[in-house]
Design a protein around this motif. Structure first.
Motif, short mmCIF file in Angstrom:
data_model
loop_
_atom_site.label_atom_id
_atom_site.label_comp_id
_atom_site.label_asym_id
_atom_site.label_seq_id
_atom_site.Cartn_x
_atom_site.Cartn_y
_atom_site.Cartn_z
N LEU A 82 34.43 37.88 45.66
CA LEU A 82 35.40 38.80 45.05
C LEU A 82 35.40 38.69 43.53
O LEU A 82 35.77 39.65 42.84
CB LEU A 82 36.80 38.53 45.60
CG LEU A 82 37.03 39.02 47.04
CD1 LEU A 82 38.40 38.57 47.53
CD2 LEU A 82 36.91 40.53 47.11
N SER A 83 35.03 37.53 43.01
CA SER A 83 34.93 37.41 41.55
C SER A 83 33.82 38.32 41.01
O SER A 83 33.94 38.87 39.91
CB SER A 83 34.69 35.96 41.15
OG SER A 83 33.39 35.53 41.54
N THR A 85 32.92 41.13 42.62
CA THR A 85 33.53 42.46 42.80
C THR A 85 34.43 42.79 41.62
O THR A 85 34.49 43.93 41.15
CB THR A 85 34.33 42.50 44.12
OG1 THR A 85 33.44 42.28 45.21
CG2 THR A 85 35.02 43.84 44.30
N ASP A 86 35.13 41.79 41.16
CA ASP A 86 36.01 41.96 39.99
C ASP A 86 35.21 42.45 38.78
O ASP A 86 35.62 43.38 38.07
CB ASP A 86 36.68 40.63 39.68
CG ASP A 86 37.88 40.77 38.76
OD1 ASP A 86 38.41 41.90 38.66
OD2 ASP A 86 38.28 39.77 38.15
N GLU A 87 34.05 41.84 38.56
CA GLU A 87 33.19 42.26 37.44
C GLU A 87 32.76 43.72 37.58
O GLU A 87 32.73 44.47 36.60
CB GLU A 87 31.95 41.36 37.37
CG GLU A 87 32.25 39.90 37.06
CD GLU A 87 31.02 39.03 37.19
OE1 GLU A 87 29.93 39.59 37.46
OE2 GLU A 87 31.13 37.80 37.03
N ILE A 90 35.69 46.06 36.81
CA ILE A 90 35.94 46.11 35.37
C ILE A 90 34.92 47.01 34.69
O ILE A 90 35.26 47.83 33.81
CB ILE A 90 35.92 44.69 34.78
CG1 ILE A 90 37.13 43.90 35.26
CG2 ILE A 90 35.88 44.73 33.25
CD1 ILE A 90 37.11 42.43 34.90
N CYS A 169 37.21 44.92 51.62
CA CYS A 169 36.91 44.96 50.18
C CYS A 169 35.71 45.86 49.88
O CYS A 169 35.06 45.70 48.85
CB CYS A 169 36.65 43.55 49.66
SG CYS A 169 38.06 42.46 49.80
N ILE A 205 41.86 47.33 41.49
CA ILE A 205 41.90 45.97 40.93
C ILE A 205 43.11 45.20 41.46
O ILE A 205 43.01 44.02 41.80
CB ILE A 205 41.89 46.03 39.39
CG1 ILE A 205 40.52 46.52 38.89
CG2 ILE A 205 42.21 44.67 38.79
CD1 ILE A 205 40.47 46.84 37.41
N LYS A 208 42.40 44.23 45.06
CA LYS A 208 41.48 43.10 45.10
C LYS A 208 42.17 41.80 44.66
O LYS A 208 41.98 40.74 45.28
CB LYS A 208 40.27 43.41 44.20
CG LYS A 208 39.23 42.32 44.05
CD LYS A 208 39.51 41.45 42.83
CE LYS A 208 39.60 42.31 41.57
NZ LYS A 208 40.09 41.50 40.42
N ASP A 209 43.00 41.89 43.61
CA ASP A 209 43.71 40.69 43.13
C ASP A 209 44.72 40.18 44.16
O ASP A 209 44.94 38.97 44.27
CB ASP A 209 44.43 41.00 41.82
CG ASP A 209 43.46 41.10 40.64
OD1 ASP A 209 42.32 40.62 40.78
OD2 ASP A 209 43.84 41.66 39.60
N ARG A 212 42.75 38.17 46.60
CA ARG A 212 42.36 36.89 46.00
C ARG A 212 43.56 35.94 45.89
O ARG A 212 43.44 34.73 46.10
CB ARG A 212 41.74 37.10 44.62
CG ARG A 212 40.38 37.78 44.64
CD ARG A 212 39.71 37.73 43.30
NE ARG A 212 39.22 36.39 42.99
CZ ARG A 212 38.62 36.05 41.84
NH1 ARG A 212 38.45 36.98 40.89
NH2 ARG A 212 38.19 34.83 41.63
#
Length: 284
Positions: A82-83, A85-87, A90, A169, A205, A208-209, A212
């Motif tokens: 997921l980190s 996915t975060d990128e 963004i 996700c 976002i 997703k957060d 997480r």
């Protein structure tokens, strides 16, 4: 006591005491050589039963620690994916911001949208490919019933296990890219669509957060559970030791005493066996 030759009562008595001392000596030898006070049910039947129950709980708790550690590893695998996915999200918001301004043409926005869609496809690929021991974590399989991490010695829902749920996700579930349909985050190929995508990406976002954050709280909970299980196992081992392990100093004292008694009994048996000779001296 009469002086007789058919029966030697004193020798029989000495032999009986020698057998008792020898049995006690053998028992002490078993205990000292094994380090255990209880080597068979005859040593302490009730203590043996309690000890075996304790040993089963200790082994189960130790396996529970391993189960909880596996659960943490699984959560860390999902969080690591997921980190990434975060990128991607963004970067997609950055592209949406770029396409939202009026200084680009629709042809240029189409090029921007190509990368935007590629990022969305990568998000779905990550969600579809992330697995732990063959269990897929981010594709929605664990969003319903979840996966049970069992760590306790029983089967109580509140005390012996946790359920880890991980939401879907994929890009479609997060509402971004053409895979999500025709909603606000589907494309940035026009200025209006790019502007609308900004809010959709914010929502993605946040979703997703949230996933997480839930994973992080569950990891912390499992960490605390592991500490508690280790303390339980340690205390049970201490209690089992009190029941099962031999006190070497005490048992060595008993061993020495029985050794002396055995030696004394052997000596007296030898003396008792010579007593009938006195009767023979009267006959001569």
């Amino acid at each position: 006591m009469s002086l007789v030759v058919n029966n030697n009562t004193m020798a029989n008595s000495a032999a009986r005491h020698l057998n008792d001392a020898y049995s006690a000596l053998q028992s002490s030898t078993d205990k000292l050589s094994s380090g255990l006070r209880i080597n068979s049910a005859s040593d302490d039947a009730a203590g043996l039963a309690v000890r075996e129950l304790m040993r089963s709980d200790i082994s189960t708790l130790q396996q529970g620690v391993r189960n909880a550690n596996d659960g943490i590893s699984m959560i860390q695998t999902a969080d690591g994916a997921l980190s990434v996915t975060d990128e991607k999200l963004i970067r997609m918001k950055e592209l949406a911001e770029q396409a939202a301004t009026g200084t680009y043409t629709d042809e240029q926005r189409a090029l921007i949208d190509d990368e935007y869609q590629a990022m969305a496809s990568e998000i779905t690929r990550i969600a579809s490919a992330t697995d732990f021991n063959g269990i897929y974590l981010l594709n929605g399989n664990l969003s319903g019933d979840g996966i049970t991490i069992h760590f306790g010695t029983g089967n109580d829902e509140a005390e012996d296990k946790y359920t880890v749920q991980i939401g879907d996700c994929t890009a479609s579930a997060l509402g971004v890219g053409l895979q999500s349909g025709t909603g606000a985050g589907a494309t940035v190929s026009t200025q209006t669509q790019a502007q609308e995508a900004l809010d959709a990406l914010d929502a993605a976002i946040v979703s997703k957060d949230t996933i997480r954050a839930n994973l992080g709280s569950m990891e912390n909970r499992l960490d605390a559970t592991i500490s508690n299980l280790e303390i339980q196992a340690e205390n049970l081992q201490a209690a089992e030791s009190q029941i099962s392990d031999v006190d070497v100093a005490t048992e060595m004292t008993e061993y020495s005493a029985q050794q002396i008694i055995a030696q004394s009994a052997v000596s007296m048996l030898s003396q008792a066996n010579s007593l009938p000779q006195m009767a023979l001296s009267l006959i001569q």
